[in-house]
Design a protein around this motif. Structure first.
Motif, PDB file in Angstrom:
ATOM      1  N   GLY A 113      30.125 -25.197 -11.888  1.00 28.19           N
ATOM      2  CA  GLY A 113      29.296 -25.118 -10.676  1.00 28.19           C
ATOM      3  C   GLY A 113      27.830 -25.034 -11.035  1.00 28.19           C
ATOM      4  O   GLY A 113      27.434 -25.356 -12.166  1.00 28.19           O
ATOM      5  N   SER A 114      27.049 -24.589 -10.069  1.00 31.26           N
ATOM      6  CA  SER A 114      25.603 -24.522 -10.303  1.00 31.26           C
ATOM      7  C   SER A 114      24.985 -23.403  -9.474  1.00 31.26           C
ATOM      8  O   SER A 114      25.388 -23.163  -8.327  1.00 31.26           O
ATOM      9  CB  SER A 114      25.005 -25.881  -9.933  1.00 31.26           C
ATOM     10  OG  SER A 114      23.660 -25.745  -9.612  1.00 31.26           O
ATOM     11  N   LYS A 115      24.033 -22.704 -10.066  1.00 25.49           N
ATOM     12  CA  LYS A 115      23.285 -21.635  -9.385  1.00 25.49           C
ATOM     13  C   LYS A 115      21.839 -22.090  -9.264  1.00 25.49           C
ATOM     14  O   LYS A 115      21.327 -22.794 -10.152  1.00 25.49           O
ATOM     15  CB  LYS A 115      23.369 -20.344 -10.206  1.00 25.49           C
ATOM     16  CG  LYS A 115      24.791 -19.794 -10.330  1.00 25.49           C
ATOM     17  CD  LYS A 115      25.255 -19.246  -9.003  1.00 25.49           C
ATOM     18  CE  LYS A 115      26.732 -18.896  -8.978  1.00 25.49           C
ATOM     19  NZ  LYS A 115      27.146 -18.368  -7.673  1.00 25.49           N
ATOM     20  N   ILE A 116      21.164 -21.664  -8.192  1.00 28.93           N
ATOM     21  CA  ILE A 116      19.779 -22.131  -8.005  1.00 28.93           C
ATOM     22  C   ILE A 116      18.857 -20.969  -7.611  1.00 28.93           C
ATOM     23  O   ILE A 116      19.346 -19.925  -7.173  1.00 28.93           O
ATOM     24  CB  ILE A 116      19.724 -23.280  -6.969  1.00 28.93           C
ATOM     25  CG1 ILE A 116      18.394 -24.043  -7.098  1.00 28.93           C
ATOM     26  CG2 ILE A 116      19.937 -22.773  -5.543  1.00 28.93           C
ATOM     27  CD1 ILE A 116      18.373 -25.405  -6.415  1.00 28.93           C
ATOM     28  N   TRP A 117      17.571 -21.189  -7.820  1.00 26.29           N
ATOM     29  CA  TRP A 117      16.513 -20.187  -7.585  1.00 26.29           C
ATOM     30  C   TRP A 117      16.700 -18.984  -8.512  1.00 26.29           C
ATOM     31  O   TRP A 117      16.340 -17.866  -8.154  1.00 26.29           O
ATOM     32  CB  TRP A 117      16.460 -19.710  -6.122  1.00 26.29           C
ATOM     33  CG  TRP A 117      16.516 -20.794  -5.108  1.00 26.29           C
ATOM     34  CD1 TRP A 117      17.456 -20.959  -4.140  1.00 26.29           C
ATOM     35  CD2 TRP A 117      15.602 -21.894  -4.958  1.00 26.29           C
ATOM     36  NE1 TRP A 117      17.195 -22.082  -3.399  1.00 26.29           N
ATOM     37  CE2 TRP A 117      16.071 -22.676  -3.886  1.00 26.29           C
ATOM     38  CE3 TRP A 117      14.448 -22.299  -5.637  1.00 26.29           C
ATOM     39  CZ2 TRP A 117      15.413 -23.838  -3.468  1.00 26.29           C
ATOM     40  CZ3 TRP A 117      13.811 -23.451  -5.218  1.00 26.29           C
ATOM     41  CH2 TRP A 117      14.282 -24.201  -4.148  1.00 26.29           C
ATOM     42  N   THR A 118      17.306 -19.214  -9.658  1.00 26.61           N
ATOM     43  CA  THR A 118      17.656 -18.094 -10.537  1.00 26.61           C
ATOM     44  C   THR A 118      16.392 -17.616 -11.273  1.00 26.61           C
ATOM     45  O   THR A 118      15.944 -18.242 -12.228  1.00 26.61           O
ATOM     46  CB  THR A 118      18.750 -18.514 -11.533  1.00 26.61           C
ATOM     47  OG1 THR A 118      19.626 -19.434 -10.882  1.00 26.61           O
ATOM     48  CG2 THR A 118      19.521 -17.326 -12.040  1.00 26.61           C
ATOM     49  N   THR A 119      15.863 -16.481 -10.774  1.00 17.23           N
ATOM     50  CA  THR A 119      14.605 -15.965 -11.313  1.00 17.23           C
ATOM     51  C   THR A 119      14.769 -15.588 -12.781  1.00 17.23           C
ATOM     52  O   THR A 119      15.697 -14.847 -13.142  1.00 17.23           O
ATOM     53  CB  THR A 119      14.143 -14.734 -10.490  1.00 17.23           C
ATOM     54  OG1 THR A 119      14.065 -15.124  -9.122  1.00 17.23           O
ATOM     55  CG2 THR A 119      12.789 -14.227 -10.954  1.00 17.23           C
ATOM     56  N   TYR A 120      13.848 -16.085 -13.602  1.00 16.35           N
ATOM     57  CA  TYR A 120      13.784 -15.774 -15.043  1.00 16.35           C
ATOM     58  C   TYR A 120      15.074 -16.056 -15.804  1.00 16.35           C
ATOM     59  O   TYR A 120      15.343 -15.417 -16.833  1.00 16.35           O
ATOM     60  CB  TYR A 120      13.345 -14.310 -15.275  1.00 16.35           C
ATOM     61  CG  TYR A 120      12.009 -13.995 -14.628  1.00 16.35           C
ATOM     62  CD1 TYR A 120      10.990 -14.943 -14.611  1.00 16.35           C
ATOM     63  CD2 TYR A 120      11.754 -12.766 -14.017  1.00 16.35           C
ATOM     64  CE1 TYR A 120       9.770 -14.682 -13.994  1.00 16.35           C
ATOM     65  CE2 TYR A 120      10.541 -12.502 -13.401  1.00 16.35           C
ATOM     66  CZ  TYR A 120       9.561 -13.471 -13.395  1.00 16.35           C
ATOM     67  OH  TYR A 120       8.367 -13.217 -12.783  1.00 16.35           O
TER      68      TYR A 120
END
Ligand SMILES: Cc1cc2nc3c(=O)[nH]c(=O)nc-3n(C[C@H](O)[C@H](O)[C@H](O)COP(=O)(O)OP(=O)(O)OC[C@H]3O[C@@H](n4cnc5c(N)ncnc54)[C@H](O)[C@@H]3O)c2cc1C
Length: 393
Positions: A155-162
């Motif tokens: 899958g994919s994760k987004i807006w992942t800070t740092y």
């Protein structure tokens, strides 16, 4: 607002004030006042200094390295930190994952991760949002399929800070797609150097690299990295979000920011007079101060509940909404006071310190505050439900 602290708390306040005065590096103060982005090394060095003093994980229980302070002492500590222009700089490991592991982790997970978070040996990022799942987080699609002692993730994760700084990610994954969508979510700890993880940068409106998209392709993660039970991820995520939202409010930093605005308005001139004497500017500063005072009282109410052992609930949505509104107002005033000096390319300036060079990027990035940690509209839905249920005090 003057608060009447007990003699013990006043003594504690003096101790903390003296420590920050003596130990906050000048370069960190400069970045905090101007709003320049802190780099990973700034945060790690600063957190290690706080940890050496025993003052990093102020919200953790004593047995895991917390100082055992009362909520009032924690409040005083934060006020003094911000007044000294020392950065909050606390990583997601300290603010978010630590309390989750304390509440839901196995003894092995606590022993393995908590000391490393405290010593800043691991840097954690938060893998919740996905391209098709933000406000409607329960729609997340990243799958974790059991295979022997492992899960295999895709899958994919987004807006992942740092994520580009991170050694680890705490992540929401789908372990089941039958029944209610919330019941198929699990909370998993992932080392970022595992095969199949790719991090791609997203540059935000301030021109900085805070954000990323994280791609997961056939990533093997041991099943022992599961926090809580399979399917318990939604409850854990909600627990974590109340901590995140309460910390986003940032009352102490708003107070320090407002004090800096008053100083700047006294120094900048308009029509030959200090801007602080301009009626319209005084009105705007006074309005911001009143909003901030209301935020602070709300914060006190949540603190009073915390003192009785109650975890922050929907009130954290109220704090988040009010706090981010104040932050955005203050960053607008930054730009208004700085005027032409706010442009990022206008280095130097009449005060000679490049003091306003980050006003415009800070203003632009602060727009995101009403989105991250749950958007304003969604927080208002949470509050409406609480009011309808008769939960208002
Ligand atoms: C700077 C920044 C840092 C972030 N860091 C992280 C991070 O580290 N880890 C992580 O997992 N996520 C992170 N996020 C993601 C953040 O949590 C999501 O952006 C947020 O939850 C909103 O989701 P979305 O972007 O998918 O917008 P959407 O959910 O698509 O929302 C779009 C618009 O519709 C509105 N809307 C949606 N649903 C409703 C509703 N039911 N009622 C009324 N209005 C609604 C929203 O308020 C918004 O205005 C970050 C975001 C930003 C901007």
């Amino acid at each position: 607002m003057d608060i009447d602290f007990s003699p013990e708390d006043r003594a504690f306040q003096q101790e903390v004030r003296a420590w920050f005065k003596a130990h906050t590096p000048a370069e960190l103060k400069r970045k905090t006042v101007t709003g320049e982005m802190l780099q990973k090394d700034d945060i790690v060095q600063w957190q290690r200094r706080l940890d050496t003093q025993g003052w990093l994980v102020t919200g953790w229980p004593k047995e895991h390295g917390g100082p055992g302070w009362t909520p009032t002492q924690r409040y005083i500590f934060d006020l003094e930190r911000a007044a000294a222009s020392a950065p909050v700089g606390l990583s997601m490991g300290v603010i978010m994952l630590g309390p989750v592991l304390v509440a839901f982790g196995t003894p092995e997970q606590k022993a393995q991760y908590l000391p490393r978070i405290r010593r800043c040996e691991d840097w954690w990022c938060q893998g919740y949002s996905e391209p098709g799942a933000g406000s409607d987080l329960a729609s997340l699609k990243t799958t974790a399929v059991a295979d022997g002692d492992d899960y295999i993730l895709n899958g994919s994760k987004i807006w992942t800070t740092y994520a580009h700084w991170a050694t680890h990610m705490f992540c929401l994954v789908r372990t089941s797609s039958t029944g209610k969508k919330q019941e198929g979510i699990s909370f998993l700890l992932i080392e970022m150097d595992r095969a199949g993880i790719e991090v791609k940068p997203i540059v935000s409106i301030d021109g900085e690299h805070h954000l990323n998209q994280v791609f997961l392709t056939d990533v093997r993660v041991p099943r022992k990295n599961l926090v809580g039970r399979e399917g318990q991820g939604w409850d854990i995520a909600k627990y974590l979000l109340t901590h995140e939202r309460t910390s986003i409010a940032g009352v102490a930093d708003c107070k320090a920011h407002l004090a800096n605005l008053y100083t700047a308005a006294g120094e900048r001139r308009s029509g030959g007079r200090p801007l602080a004497e301009d009626g319209a500017m005084r009105l705007k500063l006074a309005r911001a101060e009143i909003e901030l005072m209301a935020l602070e009282y709300t914060n006190f109410r949540v603190l009073a509940d915390t003192a009785t052992g109650k975890a922050p609930g929907p009130e954290s949505s109220l704090l988040k909404t009010m706090g981010t509104a104040v932050q955005q107002t203050l960053s607008e005033l930054d730009v208004e006071i700085a005027a032409e000096m706010a442009w990022p390319w206008h280095e130097g300036g009449e005060l000679g310190h490049g003091r306003y060079a980050h006003a415009m990027p800070r203003y632009c990035f602060s727009r995101a505050a009403t989105i991250y940690g749950g958007s304003d509209e969604v927080q208002k839905n949470v509050l409406a439900k609480m009011l309808l249920a008769g939960g208002a005090r």
